[in-house]
Design an enzyme around this catalytic site. Structure first.
Site, mmCIF file in Angstrom:
data_model
loop_
_atom_site.group_PDB
_atom_site.id
_atom_site.type_symbol
_atom_site.label_atom_id
_atom_site.label_comp_id
_atom_site.label_asym_id
_atom_site.label_seq_id
_atom_site.Cartn_x
_atom_site.Cartn_y
_atom_site.Cartn_z
ATOM 1 N N ASP A 1 16.161 -3.101 -7.787
ATOM 2 C CA ASP A 1 15.418 -3.226 -6.534
ATOM 3 C C ASP A 1 14.317 -4.252 -6.744
ATOM 4 O O ASP A 1 14.007 -4.619 -7.892
ATOM 5 C CB ASP A 1 14.847 -1.855 -6.165
ATOM 6 C CG ASP A 1 14.027 -1.902 -4.888
ATOM 7 O OD1 ASP A 1 14.430 -2.609 -3.954
ATOM 8 O OD2 ASP A 1 12.976 -1.235 -4.837
ATOM 9 N N GLU B 1 0.421 -9.811 6.176
ATOM 10 C CA GLU B 1 -0.516 -9.965 7.274
ATOM 11 C C GLU B 1 -1.837 -9.292 6.943
ATOM 12 O O GLU B 1 -2.912 -9.814 7.242
ATOM 13 C CB GLU B 1 0.081 -9.383 8.551
ATOM 14 C CG GLU B 1 -0.754 -9.709 9.781
ATOM 15 C CD GLU B 1 -0.003 -9.426 11.077
ATOM 16 O OE1 GLU B 1 0.558 -8.313 11.177
ATOM 17 O OE2 GLU B 1 0.025 -10.283 11.950
ATOM 18 N N ASP C 1 16.814 3.650 -3.064
ATOM 19 C CA ASP C 1 17.551 3.244 -4.262
ATOM 20 C C ASP C 1 18.371 4.382 -4.863
ATOM 21 O O ASP C 1 19.075 4.178 -5.853
ATOM 22 C CB ASP C 1 16.582 2.715 -5.335
ATOM 23 C CG ASP C 1 15.724 1.574 -4.829
ATOM 24 O OD1 ASP C 1 16.283 0.664 -4.195
ATOM 25 O OD2 ASP C 1 14.501 1.597 -5.059
ATOM 26 N N GLY D 1 16.119 -4.703 0.333
ATOM 27 C CA GLY D 1 16.124 -4.716 1.785
ATOM 28 C C GLY D 1 15.212 -5.766 2.349
ATOM 29 O O GLY D 1 15.113 -5.933 3.566
ATOM 30 N N ASP D 2 14.525 -6.534 1.493
ATOM 31 C CA ASP D 2 13.557 -7.527 1.953
ATOM 32 C C ASP D 2 14.257 -8.791 2.457
ATOM 33 O O ASP D 2 15.457 -8.965 2.299
ATOM 34 C CB ASP D 2 12.598 -7.874 0.808
ATOM 35 C CG ASP D 2 11.199 -8.121 1.322
ATOM 36 O OD1 ASP D 2 11.067 -8.539 2.482
ATOM 37 O OD2 ASP D 2 10.241 -7.899 0.565
ATOM 38 N N ASP E 1 12.751 2.323 -7.428
ATOM 39 C CA ASP E 1 11.595 3.213 -7.386
ATOM 40 C C ASP E 1 11.481 3.994 -6.086
ATOM 41 O O ASP E 1 10.556 4.787 -5.932
ATOM 42 C CB ASP E 1 10.302 2.416 -7.595
ATOM 43 C CG ASP E 1 10.012 1.483 -6.425
ATOM 44 O OD1 ASP E 1 10.982 0.949 -5.852
ATOM 45 O OD2 ASP E 1 8.835 1.301 -6.090
#
Length: 1206
Positions: free
Chosen positions: A409, A510, A852, A688-689, A848
């Site tokens: 991950d 942000e 996952d 997933g990023d 983590d």
């Protein structure tokens, strides 16, 4: 070309995958949900429909029904499913969730089933039954029962040690029933998101007595694994209300900044979305375990063949000799063939020590010890969080030394989830280096003192004093305008706790930007539905917010339109350079300088963002605002309509500069990846990023370099299509007989990496689920021919899918690195499974978060990092620790040592037991094949328990070919495990041959010495008992000295165990052969006086010494020649270990920057979903507990304008 299409389903190949979108469903496509027609309505639905004429037609997928405060409703017969025969249970799961293997009822049967799947355990169970038959047994039954119970008991106790609902938000303690949640366990993101209840439930369900009378009825989709989608309807008070994912609190969310919330359970227990993504708990076994099983089968075959041959020999001997020897008559008239049959089973028992049950006891003890070594390793202890490494299983240690692929991950595993503002470019000038106020660069300089700023948080570290001087002096208005933009253009929510400002951002990037602006003197203080208040270098100013143009994955930017206190209208925008540069005004003098800065930031693997603004005339805004308001209320395709209107105003922008944010890696990640790569371990990142973010992390951790050629989904899709066409063209009648020739996808010698998104992954692997044809949906095959054609069509689709997947795995494995981004938890597990299936490779997954878990369970080895995302991954893992960098020590040290130790142990154990057992075989030729033993019974019982167990046990626990420092310094030593070089069938047969030769020497040298011999006293100790003592003594000395030759790492304990075992043998033997113990138990101890009588003869000792020498000297000679002529890498390092004692420090590669060469960008580093713009505009986010700032400050500091020279 075959144009036949399946009548039921077709693969969707007409749509282009979207790199920015996470494939939300692994079960079906959105088209399936939209295209499904109506179905029969339940009774409650009918009642609600009659009460509400305007209610829309139900979707077929909304078949899950939930009734508030009505348990009996869910116990109706039509909600019950048959579980087993007449036993039924509700289709609604309870909210209990288990992540362990067993419960109280299933522990004993399931554990025994798992243990008896081991061939040897089942073999000993059969052996125990045979030993209970007196006609064939020459050994007592308890000699097998006790060790068997010991093995089963130890393993069962060890296994026993291994080891809440999705709700609809109704109301909360916050204004408008807002609820902040952290979804780290679901998607790996630690930034806060918001959920908001329906207005009607917020209004009427704040008190618990109102909740008790709530009788709402919900119809929604069936339980599924889609984390970001939910479709349903609430029927209450004769009205219907649409439900979506923004109103659902998923299991795994952590509620933040909310005192309490009330909800209605929609999915419970195993039906929750996160559990649907978790996959099944799999029983994991090592490669060596499977190999041992096959070797045990081989030994079974050898045992049966030997027993059958000796039984035939006994039948022949009985027919030729036994029947005619009156002194051998036993009083039973049994035919020779039947005696041979009984002797077959007798030899099965006598030779059973070829696979001793003590082998499995020793294996379990060694694994347990190795697990404790991992737990006790202080170099894997993370003191900051007081977290040690932990082996959560004791059955997989040696497999840590055979890993070929690592699936990792990203967020929280490779990175710390800490975003830091590092650098910026303003008006073409780069800021962020170590400089003093005079713009002089220094190697070491103190960090900037922000004490002049009342709103500084005290944690922000910055070292460019020149930027502070520019802000305070105001010489360049663009500098102040730059940070003002960061303070105003965002969807961050602000909260004050004990006087301290706290920001809640839709993405960590942000939040980092707004926090940076705050520290540089431009602090975002408050907002209302249509105003935003900023502290500009100590002066508070409030601006009217006219519109927020929110972010989405297509726009890759966000904008805000504000009216200054002076009445001017201005648009501020920030976004990815690719979309910003397309919308810039032609006259932008710093465009190229900013482009160069972006290249520099990208080469440093920083996440970049461009900032720009635009002055808007009153008339222009009025015209645009009409379009904006119209698009805001359209009933269909609202998002597309808004995006189109946004495009009209976001043009002719003036570039201010760019920001550079660092997503900080964990300490030691590049070093770890570098060493693992040198160990020939391939690392795949599954996250997933977003693609740009994942790619940048790949560069930061040196998984990718500037010399790497990156292939994307569209690139490999064409390659795979070409490969499939070539394979189809080569197919034919004789294709199956042609030899399989592997053709590489890429030319050799190039460093390539694959970056692929979840959407492309589904497209390439043909995992996009199928749409059901409306026309053919109800058509069933009427004839046998139709059924056959449909079956063949399905088989062709499956074959096509399998071939496509295999080709993809082959292509990906040619790449030095693979990054899969925007993937779902189930896709992560699918990728792992594909490599396991088609490459037959040993895999390790590390993560983590709860997202996952499925991947961790699917891999051969699962590693959980106990970080900031909860304990779900750790609880499902086989090993856990706190930092990614500990993985190199887990594999290169503990894994390699465990593999080497286990292989040495098994080779030696097979050898010593072949040498021990096959003496019976040679002895059979001299005793009429009568299944008599060559040793004393007590020696047979204690050989594997006391006389030869401790040295090999210690070797399996403590041996090491090189030190831990040298293991890390030379990762290439790891490849022996990947290639199965130390334990395989070749090594097994070498051990078998070694044991056979040793057994021959052990038997025939004493036999020759005993023939026609006379002792010094004139007596001839050439009896069976003296012979047994001589052979046993030579055996014990030989096997214990052999373990000494096999030991690489000598300690006092090893030496004591070897010589102590020999001494223990002689001590016990003399005791068992004494007259005193014979008097107590005459039937059990029948070798009275044998040891003292035989071993007082010098030629007996000479016989023992000669036997040991003949057994060991050839081994010494072979070892010397092999180390001299064909030394292994380990041998070479051992030879020069003194010179190599000082461990070389790893040096990080320096990135070579070439101007204009880098084209990578982090794009827009915002959340995967839209921001809070809709919420802010609605006004429902404003906390009613605090008085809103409604007074607009008339006087303030001068307005900062950007002057463009024409």
């Amino acid at each position: 070309m075959n144009t036949e299409r399946d009548s039921e389903t077709t693969f969707e190949e007409d749509s282009q995958p979207n790199d920015e979108v996470v494939p939300y469903s692994d079960d079906e496509t959105e088209d399936e949900l939209d295209d499904q027609g109506p179905t029969a309505e339940p009774e409650q639905s009918r009642v609600n429909r009659e009460a509400e004429p305007g209610r829309e037609t139900f979707r077929k997928d909304c078949t899950w029904q939930v009734k508030a405060n009505d348990r009996k409703y869910h116990e109706q017969p039509h909600f019950m499913n048959t579980k087993f025969f007449c036993i039924k249970e509700s289709k609604y799961a309870s909210n209990a969730i288990k992540t362990y293997k067993y419960n109280v009822l299933t522990f004993l049967p399931m554990n025994l089933f798992e243990q008896f799947k081991r061939a040897a355990n089942f073999y000993f169970l059969i052996l125990l039954i045979l030993q209970a038959i007196p006609q064939i047994s020459t050994l007592a039954w308890y000699t097998t029962l006790v060790p068997l119970l010991l093995v089963l008991g130890i393993t069962a106790i060890k296994d026993l040690v291994d080891d809440v609902a999705d709700i609809l938000l109704l109301s909360s303690s916050e204004p408008n029933s807002l609820c902040y949640v952290e979804t780290a366990e679901l998607d790996g993101e630690t930034n806060l998101k918001f959920k908001m209840a329906l207005e009607i439930t917020d209004q009427y369900l704040q008190r618990e007595d109102n909740l008790a009378t709530f009788d709402g009825f919900i119809e929604c989709e069936e339980p599924n694994n889609r984390l970001d989608k939910f479709t349903g309807t609430l029927f209450w008070r004769k009205r219907s209300f649409p439900l979506d994912a923004d109103k659902i609190l998923l299991r795994g969310c952590v509620i933040r900044n909310t005192d309490f919330c009330h909800g209605l359970v929609i999915f419970a227990g195993a039906d929750t979305k996160i559990m649907k993504n978790s996959g099944k708990t799999r029983f994991k076994r090592t490669k060596i375990d499977y190999l041992m099983n096959y070797m045990v089968y081989t030994i079974f075959i050898v045992l049966i063949l030997l027993s059958a041959g000796l039984a035939i020999g006994h039948a022949y001997w009985e027919a030729q000799v036994g029947n005619y020897s009156w002194y051998l008559y036993d009083g039973e008239n049994i035919t020779p063939s039947y005696r041979g049959f009984l002797n077959f089973w007798g030899y099965i028992i006598v030779l059973n020590t070829m696979v001793p049950i003590s082998l499995y006891v020793s294996v379990e003890v060694i694994r347990l010890g190795q697990s404790h070594f991992i737990n006790w390793d202080l170099q894997m202890y993370y003191s900051e969080k007081d977290t040690p490494a932990k082996a959560r299983t004791t059955t997989l240690n040696e497999q840590l030394g055979q890993i070929q692929y690592i699936f990792s991950d990203k967020t929280g595993t490779l990175t710390q989830n800490i975003m830091t503002f590092k650098k910026c470019c303003i008006n073409g000038q780069i800021y962020g280096d170590h400089r003093d106020a005079s713009q002089h660069t220094h190697g070491k300089i103190e960090q900037v003192d922000f004490s002049w700023n009342a709103f500084a948080d005290g944690k922000f570290a910055f070292y460019d004093h020149y930027l502070i001087e520019q802000i305070q002096s105001g010489k360049e208005p663009e500098v102040r305008q730059f940070f003002f933009l960061l303070a105003v253009c965002h969807t961050v929510m602000v909260d004050r706790i004990d006087g301290q400002i706290n920001y809640q951002a839709a993405s960590p990037d942000e939040g980092a930007l707004v926090n940076a602006a705050r520290n540089f003197g431009f602090a975002f203080l408050a907002r209302t539905q249509n105003t935003i208040t900023i502290s500009e270098l100590g002066t508070e100013r409030t601006y009217s917010v006219l519109a927020i143009l929110d972010f989405n994955s297509d726009r890759k930017r966000m904008s805000i339109i504000v009216r200054t206190p002076e009445g001017n209208i201005r648009l501020y925008c920030k976004g990815a350079d690719t979309v910003i540069y397309e919308r810039l005004h032609p006259m932008n003098p710093t465009k190229q300088e900013t482009q160069d800065a972006l290249d520099i930031f990208a080469s440093e693997t920083l996440r970049t963002l461009c900032l720009c603004y635009k002055e808007i005339e009153e008339k222009e805004f009025a015209e645009w605002n009409k379009k904006f308001m119209a698009a805001s209320v359209v009933s269909t395709n609202r998002d597309e309509a808004l995006d189109k209107v946004y495009e009209e105003i976001e043009r002719d922008l003036i570039l201010l500069g760019a920001t550079a944010i660092e997503d900080k890696l964990q300490d030691g990640v590049p070093e770890t990846i570098s060493k693992l790569a040198k160990a020939d371990i391939k690392i795949w990142v599954l996250t997933g990023d977003k693609k740009e973010t994942a790619e940048n992390i790949g560069f930061a951790c040196e998984l990718l370099t500037e010399d790497t050629t990156i292939c994307y989904g569209e690139d490999i899709n064409s390659l795979l299509h070409t490969r499939v066409e070539n394979q189809r063209n080569r197919g034919g009648v004789y294709a199956k007989f042609a030899p399989v020739v592997y053709e590489p996808f890429f030319p050799p010698g190039e460093n390539r990496a694959l970056v692929i998104t979840g959407s492309w992954l589904n497209e390439i692997l043909l995992e996009k689920k199928t749409k059901r044809s409306k026309i053919l949906k109800l058509k069933f095959p009427r004839t046998e021919e139709e059924r056959r054609m449909r079956t063949q069509s399905k088989r062709r689709l499956e074959a096509k899918k399998e071939q496509r997947q295999k080709n993809f795995v082959d292509l990906a494995c040619e790449c030095s690195a693979v990054i899969c981004c925007r993937v779902t938890p189930k896709q992560k597990a699918m990728v792992v499974d594909l490599v396991k299936r088609y490459k037959k490779a040993i895999t390790l997954a590390i993560g983590d978060g709860a997202n996952d878990v499925n991947m961790i369970k699917t891999a051969h080895i699962g590693v959980g990092i106990s970080g900031q995302e909860g304990m779900q991954a750790v609880m499902s893992s086989d090993y856990s620790f706190a930092q990614f960098r500990y993985l190199q020590r887990l594999l290169l040290v503990h894994g390699r040592w465990s593999y080497i130790r286990m292989c040495k142990f098994l080779r030696y154990f097979f050898y010593k037991n072949f040498a021990f057992t096959l003496v019976h075989f040679w002895y059979s030729f001299f005793n009429g094949y009568s299944a008599q033993t060559a040793y004393e019974d007590w020696f047979i019982t204690l050989y594997n328990v006391l006389y030869s167990s401790l040295p090999v046990l210690l070797m399996g626990l403590l041996d090491q070919d090189v030190s831990d420092k040298l293991s890390l310094r030379f990762p290439g030593l790891y490849v022996v495990g990947q290639r199965d070089l130390l334990f395989n069938y070749k090594r097994f047969f070498v051990s078998l041959l070694h044991g056979i030769l040793t057994s021959m020497v052990l038997f025939f040298i004493p036999l020759g010495a005993y023939l026609q011999t006379v002792g010094q006293d004139g007596e001839a100790p050439s009896d069976y008992q003296s012979f047994a003592v001589t052979v046993a003594s030579a055996l014990v000395i030989t096997v214990n000295f052999q373990i000494g030759l096999d030991t690489s790492y000598w300690t006092f304990v090893n030496a004591f165990s070897i010589f102590g075992s020999i001494a223990l043998y002689f001590g016990i033997m003399f005791d068992f052969h004494s007259a005193g113990i014979h008097v107590l138990l005459p039937s059990a101890f029948q070798f009275t006086g044998t040891a003292s009588n035989a071993l007082r003869q010098p030629y007996i000792w000479l016989t023992i010494i000669l036997t040991v020498a003949v057994c060991l000297l050839p081994v010494v000679a072979v070892r010397f020649l092999s180390m001299t002529i064909w030394p292994s890498e380990s041998d070479k390092i051992q030879k020069h270990r003194k010179r190599l004692k000082a461990e070389e420090q790893w040096k990080r590669r320096q990135n070579v920057f070439r101007r204009g060469a880098s084209s990578r960008r982090s794009a827009y580093a915002f959340s995967h979903q839209r921001g809070y713009a809709d919420l802010i505009s609605s006004g429902r986010s404003i906390r009613k507990k605090r008085s809103p700032l409604d007074a607009i400050i008339a006087d303030g500091t001068a307005e900062y304008r950007r002057t463009v020279e024409s």
